[in-house]
Design an enzyme around this catalytic site. Structure first.
Site, PDB file in Angstrom:
ATOM      1  N   ASN A 335      67.729  -5.197 -84.364  1.00 54.69           N
ATOM      2  CA  ASN A 335      66.671  -6.199 -84.249  1.00 54.69           C
ATOM      3  C   ASN A 335      65.601  -5.842 -83.232  1.00 54.69           C
ATOM      4  O   ASN A 335      64.427  -6.128 -83.430  1.00 54.69           O
ATOM      5  CB  ASN A 335      67.291  -7.550 -83.879  1.00 54.69           C
ATOM      6  CG  ASN A 335      66.262  -8.594 -83.520  1.00 54.69           C
ATOM      7  OD1 ASN A 335      66.084  -8.930 -82.351  1.00 54.69           O
ATOM      8  ND2 ASN A 335      65.540  -9.084 -84.517  1.00 54.69           N
ATOM      9  N   ASP A 476      74.792  -6.813 -84.096  1.00 54.76           N
ATOM     10  CA  ASP A 476      74.229  -7.773 -83.151  1.00 54.76           C
ATOM     11  C   ASP A 476      73.097  -8.570 -83.806  1.00 54.76           C
ATOM     12  O   ASP A 476      72.382  -8.055 -84.668  1.00 54.76           O
ATOM     13  CB  ASP A 476      73.696  -6.998 -81.931  1.00 54.76           C
ATOM     14  CG  ASP A 476      73.179  -7.893 -80.831  1.00 54.76           C
ATOM     15  OD1 ASP A 476      73.979  -8.654 -80.274  1.00 54.76           O
ATOM     16  OD2 ASP A 476      71.971  -7.830 -80.534  1.00 54.76           O
ATOM     17  N   HIS A 480      68.699 -12.537 -87.253  1.00 56.74           N
ATOM     18  CA  HIS A 480      67.328 -12.163 -86.909  1.00 56.74           C
ATOM     19  C   HIS A 480      66.820 -10.978 -87.739  1.00 56.74           C
ATOM     20  O   HIS A 480      65.759 -10.436 -87.443  1.00 56.74           O
ATOM     21  CB  HIS A 480      67.240 -11.850 -85.423  1.00 56.74           C
ATOM     22  CG  HIS A 480      67.572 -13.030 -84.547  1.00 56.74           C
ATOM     23  ND1 HIS A 480      66.717 -14.093 -84.382  1.00 56.74           N
ATOM     24  CD2 HIS A 480      68.674 -13.329 -83.835  1.00 56.74           C
ATOM     25  CE1 HIS A 480      67.281 -14.985 -83.585  1.00 56.74           C
ATOM     26  NE2 HIS A 480      68.467 -14.542 -83.246  1.00 56.74           N
ATOM     27  N   GLU A 519      77.574 -10.768 -85.905  1.00 60.90           N
ATOM     28  CA  GLU A 519      77.358 -11.896 -85.016  1.00 60.90           C
ATOM     29  C   GLU A 519      76.225 -12.756 -85.579  1.00 60.90           C
ATOM     30  O   GLU A 519      75.060 -12.456 -85.385  1.00 60.90           O
ATOM     31  CB  GLU A 519      76.995 -11.413 -83.606  1.00 60.90           C
ATOM     32  CG  GLU A 519      76.688 -12.545 -82.647  1.00 60.90           C
ATOM     33  CD  GLU A 519      75.568 -12.237 -81.661  1.00 60.90           C
ATOM     34  OE1 GLU A 519      75.579 -12.811 -80.565  1.00 60.90           O
ATOM     35  OE2 GLU A 519      74.668 -11.436 -82.011  1.00 60.90           O
TER      36      GLU A 519
END
Length: 703
Positions: A335, A476, A480, A519
């Site tokens: 991201n 992670d 997003h 996540e």
């Protein structure tokens, strides 16, 4: 040299007149007042800075320091009511009868107050040592065990004459008339882990029974002190809240047998790629230098950060883990990149993005705040309006609030996480190498023809799989990014691992495909579209938030969760979750109550949970909180407490977790089997998968 407090303006004002010969003036005594009530421990004004620790509940508190009469000269507070920030010494007036600081506490626990009468000033930090006060968990009704033998009905589970063993205590007994009687080991907390004495045939590994040990590499174990100060990274000489602490691949490799002893079959390591070289200011008040020790602020995805080690030490880590039957899961960040730091601008030759650099030390990473500046003061040397920012990542690569760059949006995908430069992963436009990497002499990044930003990121991350045999990714900030990007990453990772296994047949553990767990912040036990976009599992936030504490208080209350998880997860081969009780972003289970018996009990309920589990380093050893400098999640990233594991309560705590972990590892039915309750008192259940069958008995809380 510290000025003698007896000659401070405060002390002289308190004299009020000449002393008679032989007269001794008693030191003025004040108290810390919290919400209008005096803390019992007095503060003496003749001792310079003095600290005390006091427990605070979550919420807002009114803080002041005063004598009993709110006297001028010994009544300390703000000149007007104002917030009291963490980590920064706040000036105080010494004649404030009615004004208090407002301290907002987000996490209940012990807090350290440091009062300096010379200044005067007050500083507050989350305490790292226990006070005499100990928080108690809420009461939870539970069945009781008197310490006597326990009889459990096994009718229809095993036939009479079957010899069973309690895996915890190693006691054996035979099923008679459909029942079995044994006495749980006292240290088990009333638990029996029943398995057939006859050795079962080993079952091949499956990600459905994942037991993952998660650690921050930098905070785990230092195997090579020679790499502790890469790129001129410095200690701060204070609380070391967010400096590099020295953990590395060599240190982790030295502890693989320890992790294996806990029954873990996979290790999740934080991102290992080269991080930004320098620091930013930590917290709203800039209380400390904040380095990228955690791994989430990447600079160069093609290089290992030298603080963690080199390629040879990574190869050794993966190979040695595989020899022990443990997989390596690498945390990956698709991201965002890291912040701009002074050290990066100097090391990458981007001086044109700075200003007033003649006031910097020769090595920019050695800058320290002085005068009225805090650690945010490094920003004064960066020219955020320079027309040369196209020399950095480049406007084709990231969104950033900089001249010429696309501006961050307001939704999950186009927004900027914590103000970090946001990769344009949705773009299909071909780009060359980002300028900072094109000019970086030691990068391994090469231009890829007709590649988009996401193409580069996928290629860079999966190259580690292809070269070293990484078994899976922990992704992670999943929500997003666009789902299709994750699907492409999974596809590329699968191909890369297959190539590595074909090239290294002697090292390959099995033919299992590449694994991905994600996540998705605040996600629970729900199968949704992410499972159709590359993910085998998602992190389960629900268990820690809702169930960990009450079920640790009384394991008999776990059955609805056990039954639900086993039914929803284990009946679907394409669905799993990774549950946890502690993490680097949320909380440390041990941190709330510092209660070793409770930490033993949470092992009982948690380690027998259906589905995947994630053990955060130190869950098994009662690792305590660190000072956080006013940034709450830094407290849960303390160094692994190796020094406490040689003897005493915490050594015994580790043994308890080991017994449960080894039982889980020996029996796939625990994580992946069906679940059936057998009785309420004692609470007993059976788990079964194929030829593997176990019964767990909880006699109750000991009277």
């Amino acid at each position: 040299m510290r000025r003698d407090p007896r000659f401070s303006p405060l002390w002289l004002a308190l004299l009020g007149g000449p002393l008679l010969t032989g007269q001794v003036l008693a030191a003025p005594e004040v108290h810390l007042y919290v919400d209008g009530k005096a803390v019992a421990t007095p503060l003496h004004l003749d001792k310079g800075p003095v600290a005390l620790t006091h427990p605070l509940a979550k919420g807002s508190h009114q803080i002041r320091i005063s004598d009993a009469g709110n006297s001028c000269g010994t009544s300390f507070g703000p000149s007007e009511s104002k917030p009291l920030p963490f980590g920064t010494a706040q000036p105080m007036d010494n004649c404030t009868k009615d004004q208090s600081f407002t301290l907002r506490v987000m996490l209940a626990g012990d807090y350290q107050f440091t009062f300096n009468p010379d200044t005067p000033s007050l500083q507050v930090l989350r305490a790292t040592k226990k006070s005499e006060f100990k928080r108690q968990p809420p009461e939870e009704p539970c069945i009781q065990w008197d310490g006597d033998p326990v009889t459990v009905s096994l009718q229809g589970i095993w036939p009479d004459g079957t010899r069973l063993r309690d895996a915890y205590s190693k006691q054996e007994a035979v099923v008679k008339q459909g029942k079995l009687t044994l006495t749980p080991a006292k240290e088990s907390g009333g638990l029996l882990l029943l398995e057939p004495v006859k050795v079962a045939k080993p079952t091949p590994f499956s990600w459905d029974q994942a037991s993952v040990y998660f650690l921050l590499t930098d905070r785990f174990h230092n195997g090579d002190p020679a790499n502790d100060h890469s790129f001129g990274r410095q200690k701060d000489g204070q609380d070391e809240v967010a400096t590099w602490h020295g953990g590395d691949f060599k240190g982790l490799t030295e502890k693989l047998d320890y992790i294996k002893s806990l029954g873990m079959n996979a290790i999740w390591i934080t991102p290992m790629v080269e991080q930004v070289h320098g620091f930013i200011g930590g917290g709203e008040q800039g209380n400390f230098p904040f380095y990228a020790y955690h791994g989430y602020w990447a600079l160069d995805f093609t290089k290992i950060d030298p603080n963690y080690g080199d390629e040879e030490s990574l190869k050794t880590l993966v190979d040695e883990a595989h020899k022990r039957g443990m997989r390596i899961i690498l945390d990956v960040v698709m991201n965002h990149a890291g912040y701009t730091t002074l050290a990066d601008l100097q090391d990458l030759g981007l001086e044109s993005l700075t200003q007033n650099s003649d006031k910097l030390p020769t090595v920019w990473n050695q800058w320290r705040p002085s005068g009225d500046l805090n650690w945010h003061g490094y920003n004064q040397f960066i020219d955020y309006q320079s027309p040369n920012w196209n020399q950095w990542w480049g406007p084709g690569w990231v969104r950033a609030g900089l001249p010429g760059y696309p501006q961050p949006g307001t939704d999950d995908v186009t927004g900027s996480v914590a103000g970090l430069p946001d990769f344009l992963t949705e773009s299909t436009k071909p780009v060359g190498l980002p300028p900072l990497l094109a000019a970086k002499k030691d990068t391994k990044a090469k231009a890829i023809p007709n590649a988009s930003v996401s193409d580069y990121l996928i290629a860079w991350h999966t190259d580690w799989v292809r070269r070293f045999g990484i078994d899976g990714f922990r992704a992670d900030t999943v929500k997003h990014l666009e789902p299709e990007v994750w699907a492409r990453l999974k596809q590329a990772g699968t191909a890369a691992l297959k190539e590595w296994k074909q090239a290294n047949p002697a090292k390959a553990l099995d033919d299992l495909p590449f694994y991905m767990v994600g996540e998705v912040w605040d996600h629970g036990v729900a199968k949704d579209f992410w499972y159709q976009n590359g993910f085998d599992s998602l992190i389960n936030f629900d268990y820690q938030r809702e169930f960990a504490l009450p079920q640790a208080q009384c394991m008999a209350g776990s059955d609805p969760t056990y039954a639900s998880y086993a039914s929803r997860i284990n009946q679907d081969p394409e669905f799993n979750v990774l549950s946890y009780i502690s993490s680097h972003d949320t909380k440390l289970f041990f941190g709330d109550y510092q209660d070793i018996p409770l930490q033993r009990r949470v092992a009982n309920s948690f380690m027998l949970l259906p589905g995947g589990i994630q053990l955060y380093y130190g869950d098994e050893s009662g690792r305590g909180l660190a000072k956080d400098g006013g940034v709450f999640d830094q407290s849960v990233r303390s160094d692994m407490n190796w020094q406490e594991l040689g003897h005493g309560d915490k050594a015994e705590l580790v043994k308890h977790w080991q017994r449960l972990g080894q039982f889980r590892a020996a029996h796939p039915a625990v994580a992946a089997g069906s679940h059936q309750k057998l009785s309420d008192a004692p609470y007993a259940f059976v788990r079964e998968q194929g030829d593997d069958k176990v019964v767990v008995v909880f006699a109750g809380r000991q009277k």
